[in-house]
Design an enzyme around this catalytic site. Structure first.
Site, short mmCIF file in Angstrom:
data_model
loop_
_atom_site.label_atom_id
_atom_site.label_comp_id
_atom_site.label_asym_id
_atom_site.label_seq_id
_atom_site.Cartn_x
_atom_site.Cartn_y
_atom_site.Cartn_z
CG HIS A 164 10.08 2.19 -1.47
ND1 HIS A 164 11.57 1.75 -1.51
CD2 HIS A 164 9.71 3.23 -2.52
CE1 HIS A 164 11.61 1.18 -2.27
NE2 HIS A 164 10.94 2.21 -3.15
CB THR A 199 6.04 6.00 -2.79
OG1 THR A 199 6.88 6.22 -3.27
CG2 THR A 199 6.43 6.50 -0.82
#
Lengths: 351, 351, 351, 351
Positions: D50, D47
């Site tokens: 990202h 994450t």
């Protein structure tokens, strides 16, 4: 094709009364869906002692003459014409509870609590003989690499596996009350299945020593008076997640529930010989506990589970085998059990 | 904005001893996450009778002065600054078990068996007053269409729903032993959830009549001697799939387990006042039964379930409401309970 | 003792290709554990249409000559020498999935997903005949009071019961996507088992009308475009607790998962004829949903459940029976199915 | 009492676009139920990559400026006035999913799938800083003996534990498809909880090597073409009992379902970046499989399970920690992740 024997040696409860005899009896005749097994090893259960002693339970249940014995392994000798699951030469054990197949329980995956169950070695001739007859549906094929002695222990090992795996066990704290053979097996099974802490409670010092060898984290003598307090302290005051009750004793049951945490699981296997008293409010209701009666082994989920545990190579049954003696010396086994200095006695085959 | 009242009428256990008083007491002050509710209806629980009579349980648990009352509904009067779940004017009830939020049970979805639970109306001031203070987390918003009297019954209805739905019920045969208000509710809930046959067992003829009205298929008097036999016959000799034990009596518990089938579920809610004796071997272990202690209501799964049942329009609570009297006449309710000719008594608000 | 017939009339898929024939064939010979049943009523399944049409599935699976038919009831004509479960004259139906009894699934209470299952009427001669041979283990004895037409519907009713009761249903909101006969049965079963709200979704207006008759609270046409939005609105934006997917269509599956709430249960029974696309992340993973593949009926838990539902007197199967025609007019049934204006077609026996 | 710092160093996503900055920002102010933690170690999740890369997911979700970081451990610096669960000096980690507490899921023990969840480090400032603010309800107190690096890994370890323990695992055969850090942890957790055989499937040779070190029995490269065949052969043709899908890749999912046995469990954790195609009929429906979407960690059941596993001393997390670098060198971690030659990167605190 070898000539078939017509008679065989067997341990026989010949008449209503204490004791047994060794007799030459006919080899069992098999039907189209039966398997005849040459017994390689058998082991002794407390039930066999009841039969030997001819206690009230035995007087009520057993119809002599009977060949007892319901824990064994062996080699398939021959099979009925419709049998496909095994063939001569296969190494096998068997589930000795023969379910009726037609009651509600049998038709809903609960054959282990069949209302009309018959037990081979109790209700019909069993495995303390050269040969035993088993219905194909009850045969369990074993890996040839499993030691003979271990192969004779799958009935009580299955009791332990059924009890341990009757609910969540991984990461749980567990109290095992009563360390007879089944309790001892349960210690090891619980640990292999990820139990976080295993407390073993047992009055007999011989068995406490075995509990340690089987891997219990803490072994306690309930007679010392502080067993419950020590378990509560070790669990931060809350008590254990799981109680495996394998003593069947009023005091053991009381202690077990005392140390069971709110919301915990109690799986009861030990059979109390009479009614017990219990504080339902404190021990079960306010706690929101779940209590399970455990009977036999699941047919055959438990057997698949045992197979996996034995294949893993991590389960050692040897510490529980205290004696190995010839089947012909059966009466000696009975004496050993009375001393309290025996765990599991394995009987080797007639020569 | 209306002026806020500073005092209110309340039922008060003023001192250690039997009885109650009606007093003018301060309206509870609320914190940022509290809700003040104007009580519209309350109902009487056996616990309130214990408090009134000042029996040993009450002597041990209750710290006077206390406003009792833990079954109620009302209208939100005002809310703390951080409250978002309800607003003034909303119709509400509440779960009166205040869980600690920090113990193992609370942190694993089992707040209903919190180790440190406090009960509003037992451990702090409750609903037998004009106003009651409730933490936002415990408030339950009700559909305005629900009758006031029914809104005051959600605590015991929740006990019934929690018990009935603690395992499979659809298509099952069920014995409900003990038909006080919770047992009566359970009859109806079991039927609405698809129970195949509901046997109700109750010694009190007044309650047996109510059991019939709530929809029991068969209503039995255990004193008649053939209750167990009749249940066994009606279930083909096997016994019921589910036992809901709501009597807390030794004989009721014995009868319940006697009629429970092999492999069945026993959910125990009734609180025995002392230890009981039980035949663990026959009643639980050989049967492979599952026994559950049932405490309170699941927070808040049971409340969602009640909401759905009430919305269905098929659940009628009225037969269980035997009397409706003003809160000011609280002592009369105590007398009615002693007669055995009352089920649920609803108390209407102070005027 | 009456003379036994040697031949009988039967519907026969005689050769690889479309259509069927009515032929005189031998009455099946039975073995010691078989039951010969005189067929009283049978009903038509989509599978029979596949066989009739000789579509690719049938070409791959069916070995002519074959008597199809796997939904039926009848009267026991005679039994093999070892049969004890039923006797001549008994009213019966049967589970037509014949499990091998020896695979992992069969030995762990999961015969309904036996790896080696054979289906009577698909893999061996079935019930579209005067007589059908059934293994004793598969026979299900019926109450003589059950209407003949209903007795022929237990296979698809069992699919519905298995799907509905594969998880919690009482107090739950449910979307049933696809209202063929199984979906229609599921509506009624869900309601009887306490479902709070039943949403039925179906493209065919004829079936939507039946969905209303079976008790759906809300019946929706997915082609209207707002079905999902209406379900979400009616559930406060959260979606339904339970999805019963009985369409097997890409669009139906998509809609079903769209309206399934976070943490919900999806039980999939409808068989998509090819691969589908699915948004695993949104539909299952982030939702923490549980998805169950549903196959057949549990052997025999589902049958006990059906028995209880039928005994309750609250389950009405009649609305789903759109036509009743003689077995001899089998080809007419095939035409009716093609129109889309039929639900369940019951075939009465050869005269 | 030491003077409180007013500012601190932090990794900051300062603006909508790729990259990050190190900035001096205010130390978070805490409310009465908050805990301020001095970060000791943090670890990097996909994450975070990202967010760093500012991909479409990040563009849609992240509102700069934001301090990312949701895997960490540290020492309590100070606590709000109502906090009782921890005190300054305690070693802690935290569940970074902040549940609303008021939705259906939160009120029924399913906070891990709260409909309105906010994630610290995604939706509000996280742990890539000197200090992070955590609500008391989310704090998890750690044993001081746990290594700092391990304490930073409880979020992904919890994903693994939640997935492995979402169903039965003891004595089961397991295929783990995808051996990123969570898959690697799952290998070890499954073995400690009694899994019989663990098959690990992974395309990246670097990770396959780690899978072996974590204890997989068989490690397979799906690109080699025979992975499915080898798993089926090793399971006697039946397939594995349990599939843990941790790849999120179309081909991995396909392979996973192919090797899942009839009646098996598939727990899906890997997030496919787009829709996938699946053969529902063969993979789920006919198999009677159970498929579970797995999201986050159970609050807080999973945390108790992790605690028990770590206390056992048998769980070794070190092989999964491929790199340890200072938090100040955060950009280097991003580069390492892109190479595919990293598993878990632990970030040590700002100096």
């Amino acid at each position: 094709m070898p000539e078939q024997k017509e008679t065989m040696q067997a341990i026989v409860k010949a008449a209503a009364g204490p004791g047994i005899e060794i007799r030459e009896v006919p080899v069992p005749a098999i039907g189209p869906t039966d398997v005849l097994v040459r017994v390689e090893a058998a082991s002794v259960c407390g039930t066999d002692l009841h039969i030997y002693n001819w206690d009230p339970w035995a007087q009520n249940r057993i119809k002599p003459p009977l060949v007892p014995g319901h824990e064994f392994c062996g080699i398939v000798e021959r099979v009925g014409e419709d049998v496909t699951a095994v063939k001569p030469g296969d190494f096998v054990s068997a589930e000795m509870h023969v379910a009726c197949g037609k009651c509600l329980q049998c038709r809903t995956g609960e054959q282990h609590i069949c209302q009309y169950v018959k037990i081979i070695g109790v209700d019909s001739d069993g495995a303390f003989a050269e040969f035993v007859k088993i219905p194909e549906a009850n045969i369990w094929k074993l890996d040839p690499g499993i030691p003979r002695a271990w192969g004779s222990l799958l009935d009580p090992l299955g009791n332990a596996v059924h009890t341990v795996l009757a609910g969540e066990i991984a990461t749980k704290s567990v109290a095992i009350v009563g360390c007879g053979p089944i309790g001892l097996f349960a210690i090891s099974v619980a640990r292999l299945c990820g139990a976080a802490q295993v407390f073993a409670v047992e009055v007999n010092p011989y068995r406490r020593e075995l509990a340690t060898r089987m891997g219990a984290d803490v072994v306690l003598d309930p007679a010392a008076g502080d067993a419950a307090a020590r378990i509560l302290t070790a669990t931060g005051g809350s008590g254990v997640d799981v109680l495996l009750e394998m003593s069947g004793h009023q005091q053991g049951i009381r202690l077990g529930f005392l140390v069971l945490r709110t919301g915990g699981r109690a799986s009861l296997l030990g059979i109390p010989p009479r009614e017990i008293t219990i504080n339902l409010a404190e021990d079960i209701i306010f706690k929101g506990a779940t209590v399970q009666g455990i009977n036999g082994r699941k047919m055959f989920e438990t057997w698949f589970q045992m197979e996996a545990l034995l294949k893993s190579g991590k389960l050692d049954l040897d510490p529980v085998i205290s004696h190995t003696i010839p089947l012909a010396n059966f009466a000696d086994a009975m004496e050993l059990l009375r001393t309290g200095e025996a765990a599991k006695i394995v009987l080797t085959k007639f020569e």
